[in-house]
Motif scaffolding. Structure first.
Motif, PDB file in Angstrom:
ATOM      1  N   THR A  23       0.837  -1.209   0.000  1.00  0.00           N
ATOM      2  CA  THR A  23       0.000   0.000   0.000  1.00  0.00           C
ATOM      3  C   THR A  23       0.869   1.256   0.000  1.00  0.00           C
ATOM      4  O   THR A  23       0.495   2.258  -0.603  1.00  0.00           O
ATOM      5  CB  THR A  23      -0.980   0.023   1.191  1.00  0.00           C
ATOM      6  OG1 THR A  23      -0.249  -0.069   2.428  1.00  0.00           O
ATOM      7  CG2 THR A  23      -1.985  -1.113   1.105  1.00  0.00           C
ATOM      8  N   VAL A  26       1.916   1.784  -3.614  1.00  0.00           N
ATOM      9  CA  VAL A  26       0.763   2.265  -4.387  1.00  0.00           C
ATOM     10  C   VAL A  26       0.484   3.735  -4.070  1.00  0.00           C
ATOM     11  O   VAL A  26       0.189   4.524  -4.968  1.00  0.00           O
ATOM     12  CB  VAL A  26      -0.475   1.380  -4.099  1.00  0.00           C
ATOM     13  CG1 VAL A  26      -1.759   2.035  -4.569  1.00  0.00           C
ATOM     14  CG2 VAL A  26      -0.308   0.015  -4.734  1.00  0.00           C
ATOM     15  N   GLN A  27       0.604   4.101  -2.814  1.00  0.00           N
ATOM     16  CA  GLN A  27       0.367   5.495  -2.432  1.00  0.00           C
ATOM     17  C   GLN A  27       1.492   6.394  -2.924  1.00  0.00           C
ATOM     18  O   GLN A  27       1.250   7.518  -3.363  1.00  0.00           O
ATOM     19  CB  GLN A  27       0.200   5.601  -0.916  1.00  0.00           C
ATOM     20  CG  GLN A  27      -1.099   4.974  -0.467  1.00  0.00           C
ATOM     21  CD  GLN A  27      -1.183   4.771   1.035  1.00  0.00           C
ATOM     22  OE1 GLN A  27      -0.177   4.611   1.711  1.00  0.00           O
ATOM     23  NE2 GLN A  27      -2.401   4.772   1.549  1.00  0.00           N
ATOM     24  N   GLN A  30       1.105   7.107  -6.456  1.00  0.00           N
ATOM     25  CA  GLN A  30      -0.169   7.817  -6.607  1.00  0.00           C
ATOM     26  C   GLN A  30      -1.004   7.297  -7.783  1.00  0.00           C
ATOM     27  O   GLN A  30      -1.341   8.043  -8.703  1.00  0.00           O
ATOM     28  CB  GLN A  30       0.058   9.321  -6.711  1.00  0.00           C
ATOM     29  CG  GLN A  30       0.685   9.882  -5.469  1.00  0.00           C
ATOM     30  CD  GLN A  30       0.707  11.390  -5.408  1.00  0.00           C
ATOM     31  OE1 GLN A  30       0.078  12.064  -6.207  1.00  0.00           O
ATOM     32  NE2 GLN A  30       1.418  11.920  -4.434  1.00  0.00           N
ATOM     33  N   GLU A  33      -6.627   5.344  -8.751  1.00  0.00           N
ATOM     34  CA  GLU A  33      -7.628   4.851  -7.792  1.00  0.00           C
ATOM     35  C   GLU A  33      -7.379   5.404  -6.386  1.00  0.00           C
ATOM     36  O   GLU A  33      -8.303   5.802  -5.684  1.00  0.00           O
ATOM     37  CB  GLU A  33      -7.605   3.322  -7.782  1.00  0.00           C
ATOM     38  CG  GLU A  33      -8.648   2.696  -6.897  1.00  0.00           C
ATOM     39  CD  GLU A  33      -8.566   1.182  -6.940  1.00  0.00           C
ATOM     40  OE1 GLU A  33      -8.438   0.593  -5.851  1.00  0.00           O
ATOM     41  OE2 GLU A  33      -8.638   0.602  -8.040  1.00  0.00           O
ATOM     42  N   GLU A  34      -6.114   5.431  -5.992  1.00  0.00           N
ATOM     43  CA  GLU A  34      -5.758   5.962  -4.669  1.00  0.00           C
ATOM     44  C   GLU A  34      -6.017   7.463  -4.586  1.00  0.00           C
ATOM     45  O   GLU A  34      -6.501   7.974  -3.577  1.00  0.00           O
ATOM     46  CB  GLU A  34      -4.286   5.678  -4.347  1.00  0.00           C
ATOM     47  CG  GLU A  34      -3.996   4.245  -4.035  1.00  0.00           C
ATOM     48  CD  GLU A  34      -4.627   3.770  -2.738  1.00  0.00           C
ATOM     49  OE1 GLU A  34      -4.434   4.408  -1.694  1.00  0.00           O
ATOM     50  OE2 GLU A  34      -5.317   2.744  -2.778  1.00  0.00           O
ATOM     51  N   THR A  35      -5.667   8.174  -5.644  1.00  0.00           N
ATOM     52  CA  THR A  35      -5.881   9.624  -5.676  1.00  0.00           C
ATOM     53  C   THR A  35      -7.365   9.948  -5.576  1.00  0.00           C
ATOM     54  O   THR A  35      -7.765  10.852  -4.831  1.00  0.00           O
ATOM     55  CB  THR A  35      -5.286  10.229  -6.969  1.00  0.00           C
ATOM     56  OG1 THR A  35      -3.910   9.853  -7.051  1.00  0.00           O
ATOM     57  CG2 THR A  35      -5.381  11.729  -6.981  1.00  0.00           C
ATOM     58  N   MET A  37      -9.686   8.032  -4.205  1.00  0.00           N
ATOM     59  CA  MET A  37     -10.154   7.695  -2.863  1.00  0.00           C
ATOM     60  C   MET A  37      -9.801   8.815  -1.879  1.00  0.00           C
ATOM     61  O   MET A  37     -10.617   9.194  -1.039  1.00  0.00           O
ATOM     62  CB  MET A  37      -9.551   6.380  -2.377  1.00  0.00           C
ATOM     63  CG  MET A  37     -10.044   5.986  -0.996  1.00  0.00           C
ATOM     64  SD  MET A  37      -9.261   4.527  -0.320  1.00  0.00           S
ATOM     65  CE  MET A  37      -7.563   5.037  -0.223  1.00  0.00           C
ATOM     66  N   MET A  38      -8.591   9.357  -1.988  1.00  0.00           N
ATOM     67  CA  MET A  38      -8.190  10.441  -1.083  1.00  0.00           C
ATOM     68  C   MET A  38      -9.083  11.663  -1.268  1.00  0.00           C
ATOM     69  O   MET A  38      -9.471  12.312  -0.296  1.00  0.00           O
ATOM     70  CB  MET A  38      -6.724  10.820  -1.301  1.00  0.00           C
ATOM     71  CG  MET A  38      -5.759   9.782  -0.779  1.00  0.00           C
ATOM     72  SD  MET A  38      -5.880   9.485   0.995  1.00  0.00           S
ATOM     73  CE  MET A  38      -4.699  10.662   1.592  1.00  0.00           C
ATOM     74  N   SER A  45      -4.134  15.167  -2.279  1.00  0.00           N
ATOM     75  CA  SER A  45      -3.431  14.035  -2.906  1.00  0.00           C
ATOM     76  C   SER A  45      -1.960  13.966  -2.497  1.00  0.00           C
ATOM     77  O   SER A  45      -1.376  12.884  -2.497  1.00  0.00           O
ATOM     78  CB  SER A  45      -3.572  14.092  -4.421  1.00  0.00           C
ATOM     79  OG  SER A  45      -3.015  15.283  -4.920  1.00  0.00           O
ATOM     80  N   LEU A  48      -0.745  11.305   0.001  1.00  0.00           N
ATOM     81  CA  LEU A  48      -0.419   9.935  -0.407  1.00  0.00           C
ATOM     82  C   LEU A  48       1.084   9.692  -0.388  1.00  0.00           C
ATOM     83  O   LEU A  48       1.543   8.657   0.098  1.00  0.00           O
ATOM     84  CB  LEU A  48      -0.961   9.654  -1.815  1.00  0.00           C
ATOM     85  CG  LEU A  48      -2.442   9.382  -1.926  1.00  0.00           C
ATOM     86  CD1 LEU A  48      -2.869   9.362  -3.384  1.00  0.00           C
ATOM     87  CD2 LEU A  48      -2.802   8.081  -1.247  1.00  0.00           C
ATOM     88  N   GLU A  98     -14.517  -1.263   2.112  1.00  0.00           N
ATOM     89  CA  GLU A  98     -13.494  -0.244   2.360  1.00  0.00           C
ATOM     90  C   GLU A  98     -12.836  -0.409   3.733  1.00  0.00           C
ATOM     91  O   GLU A  98     -11.722   0.055   3.949  1.00  0.00           O
ATOM     92  CB  GLU A  98     -14.084   1.160   2.250  1.00  0.00           C
ATOM     93  CG  GLU A  98     -14.875   1.430   0.993  1.00  0.00           C
ATOM     94  CD  GLU A  98     -14.090   1.204  -0.292  1.00  0.00           C
ATOM     95  OE1 GLU A  98     -12.853   1.225  -0.261  1.00  0.00           O
ATOM     96  OE2 GLU A  98     -14.733   0.990  -1.323  1.00  0.00           O
TER      97      GLU A  98
END
Length: 126
Positions: A23, A26-27, A30, A33-35, A37-38, A45, A48, A98
Motif C-alpha cells: 500500500t 501504491v500510495q 499515486q 484509484e488511490e488519488t 479515494m483520497m 493528494s 499519499l 473499504e
C-alpha cells in the motif's frame, strides 16, 4: 519465547510488512484509484506520498534487528494511519469493503506488536 509465539509473530509481521509495503508503494506512485479515494475522503493528494514514504520506512524499522524504540514508533505510526483510515471511511459512510484492508492491518499490527520477541521490545528502566 515459545516456538508457537515466534511463529505467530513472524507470520503476522511478514503479512503486516507486505500489506504496508504494497500500500505504501501504491500510495507513493499515486495510482489514480488511490488519488480518487483520497479526494473522496477529503484529503489532499500530496498526503499519499507522505503516507507512502512513512509506511515503507516503518516496514524497514519493524523488520531490521535491534532499535526497539524505533520499532515502537513504527508500530504507533502504523496504528495511527490505519485507525485514521477506518475512521475516515466510517465518516463518509463507506461499506464493509473499504474497512476490510485497514481493519485487517490493525489486527496484524496488534498481533505483531504483542508477540514480538524480547530483543525487539523496549526494556523498562524501572
Amino acid at each position: 519465547m515459545p516456538k508457537r509465539n515466534k511463529i505467530i509473530y513472524w507470520i503476522a509481521t511478514i503479512w503486516l510488512a507486505l500489506g504496508m509495503l504494497s500500500t505504501g508503494i501504491v500510495q507513493l506512485i499515486q495510482l489514480e484509484e488511490e488519488t480518487e479515494m483520497m479526494k473522496r475522503l477529503g484529503y489532499p493528494s500530496y498526503l499519499l506520498g507522505v503516507i507512502g514514504i512513512w509506511k515503507i520506512l516503518g516496514v524497514v524499522a519493524v523488520l531490521i534487528p535491534k532499535f526497539p524504540l524505533l520499532k515502537e514508533w513504527a508500530y504507533a505510526g502504523f496504528f495511527f494511519v490505519m485507525s485514521g483510515a477506518v475512521l475516515s471511511h466510517f465518516a463518509i459512510g463507506d461499506g464493509a469493503k473499504e474497512f476490510f484492508g485497514p481493519v485487517l492491518l490493525l489486527v496484524l499490527i496488534f498481533i505483531s506488536w504483542y508477540f514480538r520477541p524480547v530483543n525487539r521490545k523496549l526494556v523498562s528502566s524501572t
